[in-house]
Design an enzyme around this catalytic site. Structure first.
Site, PDB file in Angstrom:
ATOM      1  N   LYS A  80     -31.269  33.895  34.532  1.00  0.00           N
ATOM      2  CA  LYS A  80     -30.808  34.241  35.914  1.00  0.00           C
ATOM      3  C   LYS A  80     -30.007  35.322  36.045  1.00  0.00           C
ATOM      4  O   LYS A  80     -29.078  35.474  35.213  1.00  0.00           O
ATOM      5  CB  LYS A  80     -29.834  32.736  36.388  1.00  0.00           C
ATOM      6  N   SER A 155     -29.314  27.994  44.170  1.00  0.00           N
ATOM      7  CA  SER A 155     -29.471  29.202  44.049  1.00  0.00           C
ATOM      8  C   SER A 155     -30.428  29.611  42.924  1.00  0.00           C
ATOM      9  O   SER A 155     -30.799  30.920  43.052  1.00  0.00           O
ATOM     10  CB  SER A 155     -28.022  30.070  44.072  1.00  0.00           C
ATOM     11  N   SER A 179     -26.762  24.040  42.294  1.00  0.00           N
ATOM     12  CA  SER A 179     -27.770  25.287  42.160  1.00  0.00           C
ATOM     13  C   SER A 179     -28.665  25.374  40.838  1.00  0.00           C
ATOM     14  O   SER A 179     -29.497  26.254  40.960  1.00  0.00           O
ATOM     15  CB  SER A 179     -26.917  26.695  42.279  1.00  0.00           C
TER      16      SER A 179
END
Length: 498
Positions: A80, A155, A179
């Site tokens: 990420k 997210s 998330s």
């Protein structure tokens, strides 16, 4: 090469260690897959093909020299884009950091490298991890591999989409209010939020420091556990790091037994307002636990009804402080610095153009909540609710070993459907936020497809602080039983399955 994509991370690691395949072959297979499908999914912001192959060759050289490899050595991973990486850009999906490259690795990055994992590249996310759909990225939305007209959650939507589309066997994410678990659920994957403080935040671009938690995303519980253990543990560079042994999540995932375990169904996290198909699959999962020998009990946590409101005061308050560092002076975007403007004017122009609408919304909300005259009424009250949530968890864990709920109230919604309705967007994290506020552990595992839309549904398993292994043990048990029931993995039904 396609056969390599079908292997679990554990199987791939074993094949590399035995010499059945090589790290280079595995890495090339995933790079080819990214080239084939990522134009449609947009899971990655940066693909580091040359560096990945270089890492893979180093793993193969170690094996050739007779070194015993770890369980994930040579296995590719998607990272990420909020974890700093010294050899590739880190943007947090924001224009304000476009092109910026960190001089150091995050602890999570460093530990993955040390374990021999091959970093394929950096994945898309909601800007600064603020969002539930990965539509808030400055570089465009990511699409759900189950239905490309729908969101992959957020997210950590880029990481989840990459794993679901077989562009990576594993991915890292961060979980501030859900998330990791929420995108994992809507993409038919396993995602975990470790106990706060057991996975280091050093080198993680901060959103809300008392909530941010790095964690794993994978196709099955054992793979998630292996990645979880690979980057967890005390880190003296993180002041909130817990100096305790890492919970034995791999051992628990292999045990996969719930006989005699008390499973608590949280009254406040299901029922009215939830998509009927989500509730149907959740109810079936609870019944499955009972058939496996678990004892089902209903628990009540009244403070959970205020968790969403408390979170959307605490998290923006912390974000308004953390994002003050992006001042156009030291790194990142700088707008209007032509010698005619003051530093304050340059800063204002840079932030106006560099931050997206959702980030600005949360900065404004947080600044207001912390302002003189409103601090006690808003931020102070929210922290009191946080204490009540911790107490409710403590009481509930006296009655049950783990707690369960749906991971999300609905399946993945359509792209653009909630982008102009922040409240509807925030409700996606309704079931996951209490765990972040309390700091304890949680895991989401797939529990079927909703009949209305044939989209994945997640089962949310919550465990006490430093008892992450309980969640993994329960998750692995229900995963194995469902695999027998379905005759294979749920992900085999995904439109992008190999």
């Amino acid at each position: 090469m396609t056969e390599l994509l079908k292997l679990s991370a554990a199987e791939l690691g074993a094949a590399i260690a035995s010499g059945e395949t090589s790290a280079v072959e595995a890495t090339q297979a995933y790079l080819d897959r990214i080239a084939e499908v990522d134009g449609q999914i947009h899971a990655f912001l940066h693909v580091a093909a040359d560096k990945a192959l270089e890492q893979a060759r180093a793993v193969d050289a170690r094996r050739a020299a007779g070194e015993k490899l770890g369980p994930l050595a040579g296995v590719p991973v998607a990272h990420k884009d909020v974890f700093t990486t010294k050899d590739m850009p880190t943007t947090a999906a924001s224009k304000i950091l476009e092109g910026w490259q960190s001089p150091y690795d995050a602890t999570v990055t460093e530990r993955l490298r040390d374990a021999g994992l091959v970093i394929l590249g950096k994945t898309n996310l909601d800007e600064f991890a603020m969002g539930s759909s990965t539509e808030n990225s400055a570089y465009g939305p990511t699409r759900n591999p189950w239905d490309t007209d729908r969101v992959p959650g957020g997210s950590s939507g880029g990481s989840s989409a990459a794993v679901a589309a077989f562009e990576a066997p594993l991915a890292t994410g961060t979980d501030t209010g859900g998330s990791i678990r929420q995108p994992a659920a809507v993409c038919g994957l396993v995602g975990a939020k470790p106990t706060y403080g057991t996975s280091s935040r050093y080198g993680l671009i901060a959103f809300a420091s008392s909530l941010d938690t790095p964690g794993p995303i994978a196709r099955n519980v054992l793979d998630a556990a292996l990645l979880h253990e690979a980057f967890s543990g005390h880190d003296p560079r993180d002041s909130t790091s817990v100096n305790e042994p890492v919970p034995p999540v791999v051992e628990a995932a292999r045990r996969a037994d719930v006989s005699g375990m008390r499973i608590g169904v949280v009254k406040e996290l299901s029922g009215e307002g939830y998509q009927p198909g989500v509730m149907q699959r959740f109810t079936e999962a609870v019944e499955l636990f009972e058939s496996l020998g678990a004892k089902i009990v209903e628990v009540s946590c009244p403070s959970f009804t205020a968790a969403l409101a408390a979170y959307y005061l605490i998290a923006p308050s912390e974000c308004s402080s953390n994002l003050a560092r992006f001042d156009a002076m030291r790194y990142g975007l700088r707008v209007g610095d032509d010698g005619t403007r003051s530093a304050d004017e340059v800063m204002a122009l840079t932030r106006a153009q560099g931050f997206g609408p959702e980030v600005k919304r949360r900065i404004i909300l947080g600044t207001y909540a912390l302002s003189s005259g409103y601090y006690d009424a808003y931020y102070g009250s929210a922290q009191k609710v946080r204490t009540l949530i911790k107490r409710d968890f403590e009481a509930a864990f006296q009655q049950a070993d783990v707690l369960v709920s749906p991971t999300t109230p609905t399946t993945a919604f359509r792209l653009g459907e909630r982008i102009d309705d922040p409240m509807a967007m925030y409700l996606a994290d309704l079931c996951t936020i209490p765990t972040n506020l309390a700091g304890n552990a949680a895991l989401s595992v797939p529990c079927g497809l909703a009949p209305e839309d044939n989209m994945p549904v997640g089962l949310h398993i919550m465990a006490p602080t430093l008892a992450d292994d309980r969640a993994y043990q329960a998750g692995a048990a229900v995963e194995a039983a469902l695999r027998d029931k379905w005759g294979g993995d749920l992900l085999s039904q995904c439109a992008y399955a190999v």
